[in-house]
Design a protein around this motif. Structure first.
Motif: not given
Length: 488
Positions: A363-383
């Motif tokens: 999957s690809t996460i797109t965001s105008a804010v780096t921290s939000r992008k990394h938050a979704v990435l971390d959510q997937m890692m924790q899942l």
């Protein structure tokens, strides 16, 4: 006779047709790069090509512009290669087959590749011109933009001297691009714990087709059906209805494309086949009703098949796969409160394949804010951590930064003035939800001043893709006027 013979702007369309006849699928850009290299060599232009198939072509300024500050021009050589359902095509054998449909240029049964072949064609026309005033040019044509922006990250920036830049990878002539998002991709692996299917089982093929799909950034807010997500829901319904084993799963064509198709092969006990078919059919009817507005062409079918089933996911692994698909974030995640009407962060579950290990989901996460992008990435890692039992997640590819809005951009002001002069109206200035390669340049070249100029393109990353050639005919004079006014 050439298909685009007589279509304006002729010099641009000439190069677009030349590129269209060459293989340009991501990771297969060599035919196109060979063409550009031959073009540069035949005109005595300095050019630099790397192992990724990026190519930079330089041209001195025209008389009176020799001492003007250099301008970097940018576009990407590759294209998303997708074939329409029921159509057969070999991109390697001759690129795409063009056709003119009124004001639109399309391809026969495939994606067109105007994203971003048109941008490359503008650059080639400028490099070929003898009567367009312009400053020194550094034309950067990148490879594998559609496969995680690999080319943009790999460009040797020491070869560039420019501190101002025009990007041609945009899709709306009414807009000047003044900022965009960044993106990062994540891969989830689910171990199959392969086992034998058992004797006297019936193979069922589950197929999802007819979705609109589309671009994972421009089209994500339309709430179209994600075929991989739907496949997960259908698998769960099948497994609740009977003793169902999963042999194979697949979905999508590329991680930055909303998946319009997905499929699975199931192994079912003979006495439970009808119950499984009823359960899948009932949910399929609900799904078609659910997406009646967003994706009215959606088709879901099950049929018995003679396809050999030699191994299946263990029951535990199949349940884990279904749960993982269900819990992954998909679609728009947050809205942009600073740019009304824009979404800030999204995720697209874009690709699923069966591997020797099991299932691989990208999957690809797109965001105008780096921290939000990394938050979704971390959510997937924790899942993945929480799921355990052979589920792993990792970042793949590049962490592409955003291209931030610069309210003091001189390039934007020049482009706005030219736009008013040529188009007779003021442009819309856009900070986009999409992720482009621009952040890779603006974040690595100190003081780089950037603006994007677009042409009307439609249905990107799908076989319905088209280019409005009347828009190109309007934008080409704008580009020439901008060049003329970059003398200082």
């Amino acid at each position: 006779m050439r298909v685009l013979e007589g279509i304006e702007p002729r010099e641009v369309m000439h190069f677009f047709e030349e590129l269209s006849g060459r293989h340009r699928c991501s990771r297969h850009e060599k035919q196109a790069t060979d063409y550009v290299a031959d073009f540069a060599q035949s005109r005595g232009l300095e050019h630099h090509r790397d192992d990724l198939q990026n190519i930079i072509v330089k041209k001195p300024g025209t008389p009176g512009y020799e001492a003007a500050p250099t301008v970097i021009l940018h576009g990407h050589l590759d294209m998303v290669c997708k074939i329409d359902e029921g159509f057969t095509h070999d991109f390697a054998a001759g690129g795409v087959t063009l056709k003119v449909d009124g004001d639109r240029i399309r391809a026969e049964g495939t994606t067109l590749g105007a994203d971003n072949g048109l941008g490359i064609s503008y650059m080639l026309a400028l490099l070929d011109s003898k009567d367009i005033p312009h400053p020194p040019l550094e034309c950067v044509m990148t490879a594998m933009e559609e496969m995680g922006k690999v080319g943009g990250d790999g460009v040797d920036l020491k070869l560039l001297s420019g501190k101002r830049m025009i990007d041609f990878n945009w899709i709306d002539e009414k807009q000047l691009l003044a900022g965009c998002s960044g993106d990062v991709s994540c891969r989830i692996d689910v171990d199959a714990d392969w086992t034998a299917p058992g004797p006297d089982r019936v193979a069922l093929a589950l197929d999802i087709r007819g979705g609109l799909g589309g671009h994972c950034e421009f089209d994500i807010h339309f709430e179209r059906a994600n075929a991989i997500v739907l496949l997960g829901r259908l698998l769960r319904a099948a497994m609740k209805a009977g003793d169902v084993a999963v042999a194979r799963v697949s979905g999508g064509v590329q991680n930055n494309v909303i998946p319009a198709e997905a499929a699975a092969v199931l192994s079912v006990r003979p006495d439970e086949v009808e119950a499984v078919e009823r359960a899948v059919s009932a949910l399929a009817a609900d799904l078609k009703a659910e997406f009646r507005s967003a994706d009215p062409g959606l088709r879901i079918e099950t049929k018995r098949t003679e396809a050999p089933v030699e191994r299946v996911f263990s029951a535990r692994a199949a349940r884990t796969l279904v749960r993982t698909i269900a819990l992954l974030p998909d679609g728009v995640q947050t809205q942009n409160l600073e740019v009304p009407g824009n979404w800030e962060t999204s995720n697209n579950i874009g690709l699923m394949i069966t591997t020797g290990r099991g299932a691989e989901i990208t999957s690809t996460i797109t965001s105008a804010v780096t921290s939000r992008k990394h938050a979704v990435l971390d959510q997937m890692m924790q899942l993945a951590e929480m799921a355990g039992e052979g589920v792993t997640a990792k970042q793949i590819g590049l962490d592409a930064p955003e291209f931030p809005w610069n309210p003091k951009s001189r390039m934007l002001e020049v482009a706005k003035d030219s736009y008013k002069r040529v188009m007779g109206r003021s442009p819309d200035v856009l900070v986009s939800v999409c992720s482009l390669e621009l952040g890779m340049f603006t974040q690595r070249i100190d003081g780089l001043d950037t603006v994007g100029i677009g042409t009307n393109l439609y249905d990107l990353h799908s076989p319905k893709e088209s280019m409005d050639h009347t828009s190109a005919a309007r934008v080409w004079p704008l580009i020439k006027d901008v060049m003329r006014n970059l003398d200082r």
